[in-house]
Design a protein around this motif. Structure first.
Motif: not given
Length: 308
Positions: A143-154
């Motif tokens: 939980g200390q690092h980042d995740t990015y969700l639903n990212v546009n795939p360009t």
């Protein structure tokens, strides 16, 4: 492809090349019996190359971190540094990362992986940090690092989020945790998992041993509606199940069920990104409904048993 990216099921995957999350996903992918979304990993080697090739980035990092030990603001390390100072150090370092772009070599690798694995341009992605210090025997960076969700795939968008994941090795929580545990900030590494996004109606975390009691004949499942970020970031109270598992006769019994309020839900947004919804909760006199049926809970427990 170069050493900067690996397929998700690569036999070259290990803690030092793809980080904890990346390696665990590789093990599950190679098994062939688990529904792991397709993807690839930007390796730890790519992270260290980014640091090495990005001008004075390492100097910027060390200058910012020196404030932990310099006595500035009457502090002397993470044990006495204020939350505000840790946030300032983190913000400074992460801003330095954002000023840099990935190399042409890494960008080309990412572009090739995207076009070959995700030819359908309608797919959205989860871009997930995978640190080399995750899930260590005596330390955990969950939980200390980042995740990015639903990212546009360009390509440009994925490269930007890869850099953001690289920089999340320097969140304030991660900096403080390494200081307290005597771990090197510079030697730590970060990989990034890029996977097809699962547009889930419910998400959760499963422990195949009870984390509170240590009992290995009990599993604990926490579930929320929507995406799992609301759960892992502590935004909402999940449904929680303690399940007794008898491996000798394959019996599964729900011992305890606690239905959470689940007041906040994170969902994907059409076109990319996520949104946070706030629920009014159940009406007076009514109980909150469960996210999963009891049989669905048992199905998840069975899947966990296959991993064990």
């Amino acid at each position: 492809m170069s050493e900067y990216t690996l397929s998700l099921d690569s036999p070259s995957s290990n803690l030092s090349t793809t980080g904890g999350k990346g390696h665990n996903l590789a093990v599950l992918s190679r098994d062939g019996n688990f529904p792991v979304p397709p993807g690839f990993v930007v390796t730890v080697a790519a992270y260290h190359a980014f640091i090495r090739e990005s001008g004075a980035l390492l100097q910027d990092i060390n200058t910012a971190l020196s404030k932990l030990r310099s006595g500035d603001n009457d502090t002397a390390g993470a044990n006495t540094s204020s939350t505000a100072q840790l946030e300032e150090i983190s913000d400074t370092i992460r801003a330095a990362f954002r000023k840099r772009s990935v190399s042409k070599k890494l960008r080309a690798d990412i572009a090739n992986r995207l076009s070959s694995i995700f030819p359908d341009k309608e797919v959205y992605l989860a871009v997930r940090s995978s640190g080399t210090c995750e899930d260590m025997p005596d330390a955990s960076f969950a939980g200390q690092h980042d995740t990015y969700l639903n990212v546009n795939p360009t390509v440009d968008n994925v490269c930007k989020h890869v850099v953001d994941c690289f920089s999340s090795i320097f969140t304030s929580r991660a900096i403080a945790y390494r200081e307290r545990n005597g771990l090197s900030h510079v030697d730590a590494g970060m990989a990034v998992v890029v996977q097809a996004m699962v547009q889930s109606h419910s998400s959760g975390v499963l422990f195949t041993a009870n984390p509170l009691t240590g009992r290995r004949n009990e599993s604990v499942l926490e579930v929320v509606p929507g995406l799992g970020e609301a759960l892992v970031s502590g935004l909402t109270e999940p449904d929680r199940y303690v399940v007794s598992v008898s491996r000798s006769n394959d019996s599964i019994d729900i011992k305890d069920k606690r239905i959470g309020a689940k007041m906040k839900v994170i969902r994907s947004v059409e076109g990319g990104g996520v949104t946070e919804e706030v629920s009014d909760g159940p009406a007076d006199g009514e109980e909150s409904t469960t996210v999963l049926t009891d049989e669905e809970v048992k199905d998840v427990i069975r899947l966990g048993e296959e991993v064990v």
